[in-house]
Design an enzyme around this catalytic site. Sequence first.
Site, mmCIF file in Angstrom:
data_model
loop_
_atom_site.group_PDB
_atom_site.id
_atom_site.type_symbol
_atom_site.label_atom_id
_atom_site.label_comp_id
_atom_site.label_asym_id
_atom_site.label_seq_id
_atom_site.Cartn_x
_atom_site.Cartn_y
_atom_site.Cartn_z
ATOM 1 N N LYS A 1 9.007 -7.036 -9.900
ATOM 2 C CA LYS A 1 9.741 -7.804 -10.923
ATOM 3 C C LYS A 1 10.613 -8.925 -10.361
ATOM 4 O O LYS A 1 10.903 -9.895 -11.052
ATOM 5 C CB LYS A 1 10.670 -6.849 -11.706
ATOM 6 C CG LYS A 1 9.927 -5.815 -12.512
ATOM 7 C CD LYS A 1 10.856 -4.751 -13.072
ATOM 8 C CE LYS A 1 10.967 -3.530 -12.222
ATOM 9 N NZ LYS A 1 9.820 -2.673 -12.068
ATOM 10 N N GLY B 1 10.527 13.667 -8.371
ATOM 11 C CA GLY B 1 9.949 12.376 -7.968
ATOM 12 C C GLY B 1 10.008 11.333 -9.081
ATOM 13 O O GLY B 1 9.371 10.281 -9.001
ATOM 14 N N PHE C 1 0.851 -1.197 0.000
ATOM 15 C CA PHE C 1 0.000 0.000 0.000
ATOM 16 C C PHE C 1 0.883 1.242 0.000
ATOM 17 O O PHE C 1 0.737 2.149 0.794
ATOM 18 C CB PHE C 1 -0.928 -0.041 1.225
ATOM 19 C CG PHE C 1 -2.156 0.813 1.096
ATOM 20 C CD1 PHE C 1 -3.031 0.647 0.035
ATOM 21 C CD2 PHE C 1 -2.441 1.794 2.038
ATOM 22 C CE1 PHE C 1 -4.168 1.423 -0.082
ATOM 23 C CE2 PHE C 1 -3.572 2.586 1.933
ATOM 24 C CZ PHE C 1 -4.440 2.399 0.872
ATOM 25 N N ASP D 1 16.878 -2.291 -13.974
ATOM 26 C CA ASP D 1 15.422 -2.234 -14.147
ATOM 27 C C ASP D 1 15.055 -2.583 -15.602
ATOM 28 O O ASP D 1 14.160 -3.389 -15.855
ATOM 29 C CB ASP D 1 14.920 -0.836 -13.774
ATOM 30 C CG ASP D 1 13.431 -0.690 -13.995
ATOM 31 O OD1 ASP D 1 12.659 -1.215 -13.186
ATOM 32 O OD2 ASP D 1 13.039 -0.056 -15.001
ATOM 33 N N THR E 1 4.285 -4.972 -3.913
ATOM 34 C CA THR E 1 5.387 -4.924 -2.945
ATOM 35 C C THR E 1 6.660 -4.457 -3.666
ATOM 36 O O THR E 1 6.744 -4.495 -4.899
ATOM 37 C CB THR E 1 5.620 -6.303 -2.308
ATOM 38 O OG1 THR E 1 5.943 -7.232 -3.331
ATOM 39 C CG2 THR E 1 4.407 -6.773 -1.529
ATOM 40 N N GLU F 1 14.246 7.563 -7.949
ATOM 41 C CA GLU F 1 14.229 7.173 -6.534
ATOM 42 C C GLU F 1 15.388 7.881 -5.820
ATOM 43 O O GLU F 1 16.397 8.200 -6.457
ATOM 44 C CB GLU F 1 14.497 5.664 -6.416
ATOM 45 C CG GLU F 1 13.510 4.786 -7.137
ATOM 46 C CD GLU F 1 12.248 4.560 -6.332
ATOM 47 O OE1 GLU F 1 12.280 4.754 -5.103
ATOM 48 O OE2 GLU F 1 11.234 4.208 -6.948
ATOM 49 N N LYS G 1 12.934 -5.947 -16.957
ATOM 50 C CA LYS G 1 11.751 -5.852 -17.821
ATOM 51 C C LYS G 1 11.953 -6.651 -19.108
ATOM 52 O O LYS G 1 11.061 -7.348 -19.580
ATOM 53 C CB LYS G 1 11.447 -4.385 -18.146
ATOM 54 C CG LYS G 1 10.869 -3.627 -16.953
ATOM 55 C CD LYS G 1 10.822 -2.137 -17.215
ATOM 56 C CE LYS G 1 10.272 -1.387 -16.009
ATOM 57 N NZ LYS G 1 10.569 0.046 -16.041
#
Length: 343
Positions: free
Chosen positions: A125, A206, A11, A220, A96, A209, A224
């Site tokens: 991932k 933003g 969340f 990353d 998560t 990170e 992918k």
Amino acid sequence: MEKVNIVLVGFGRVGRAFFDLLKEKYDYCRERYGLLLELRGIVRKKGTILLSSTQRVLSPSYFATEDLHDLAEWIPAITLSDLLEEFGSGVLVDCTPTNLITGEPGLSVMKMALEKGWHVVTASKGALVLKPEELKNLAKEKKLLIKASGATAAALPTLDIGMYSLAGTEILAIEGILNGTTNYILTRMAEGLTYKKALEEAQEKGIAEPDPSLDVEGWDTAAKMVLIANQVLGTELKLSDVKVSGIQGISHEVIDKAGKLGKILKLFGKCYRQGPDSAWKVEVGLALLDYEHPLARVDGTNKGIIFYTDSMGWVAVTGGKSDPRGAAAALLKDVISIYWHNF
Ligand SMILES: NC(=O)c1ccc[n+]([C@@H]2O[C@H](COP(=O)([O-])OP(=O)(O)OC[C@H]3O[C@@H](n4cnc5c(N)ncnc54)[C@H](OP(=O)(O)O)[C@@H]3O)[C@@H](O)[C@H]2O)c1
């Protein structure tokens, strides 16, 4: 009407955006797809909240007393396992964090869901790039689906194009600009900023990170590409099979040189093979693109992917919102695709 039980795990930015989108789209999904998307519970690190139905969350009286975003009543005693057993079957939406070393917590969350008879829709991932066979076999054994649009460039359609739109073609190679942070940094550098300034700007907005290493080192994009290759081409590649280099600390001279050559520098993921009998390879690194390349104009936080095929020529898609709401929309689309029979 079909009732669909949903359990949301995570969340944070994406989980909250998914929660908001589910409320916003509840009526639309009922009217358009005949699906009652019922959120039964939300699990996060600090506890769980049990909901009787999305309707209850939607009711004004519920919101009059409590805003779920700030709800203090996260109950540590209710576990994910309790929730999945309570509602029997449905779809677990995994938001998560991505961990490319252990795959956790996504790996345990996904395995538990599949073992208990729940489909999985994921934005994370790690588990899928580290344990693709284990998860694929478990899903097959249980006759369940794992959908990972949220983990493969999210609002940019990648898996759907490769799986459905290109069905029957032979895919010869795939290339992609799949990371918004690095594309933003390279775009701003081409406009004159140093690497340091462009990264700082991305962090202030933003986009990047606080610890941007997974993005700028190329991991990353690599994750992918592995996920896309495994789904679309049926490979069983792991992250450790990928040759990866990123953009960290790239100097302005390199950008200037590309400009003088009349080229554009992009962080590219590539999946290719030497011939029909050779093994597929995935590589991530800087690529010099001609201005005519279909992905050359993919700037800023935008992403793009191109498939080269034997019978449809090349097919490229670009764009897709690059933020938590875009990621949440990709998760919702995956949920719909599991249950809507006309998909
Ligand atoms: N941000 C994006 O735009 C974007 C786009 C596409 C995909 N993704 C992927 O989406 C995933 C979520 O990203 P995010 O930006 O939303 O991350 P985030 O803001 O850091 O939120 C992570 C959430 O996961 C929860 N969590 C951590 N460990 C857990 C555990 N063991 N069990 C249950 N919940 C746990 C946290 O709980 P607490 O709140 O209690 O700490 C938090 O609510 C990542 O895998 C990311 O790679 C993100």
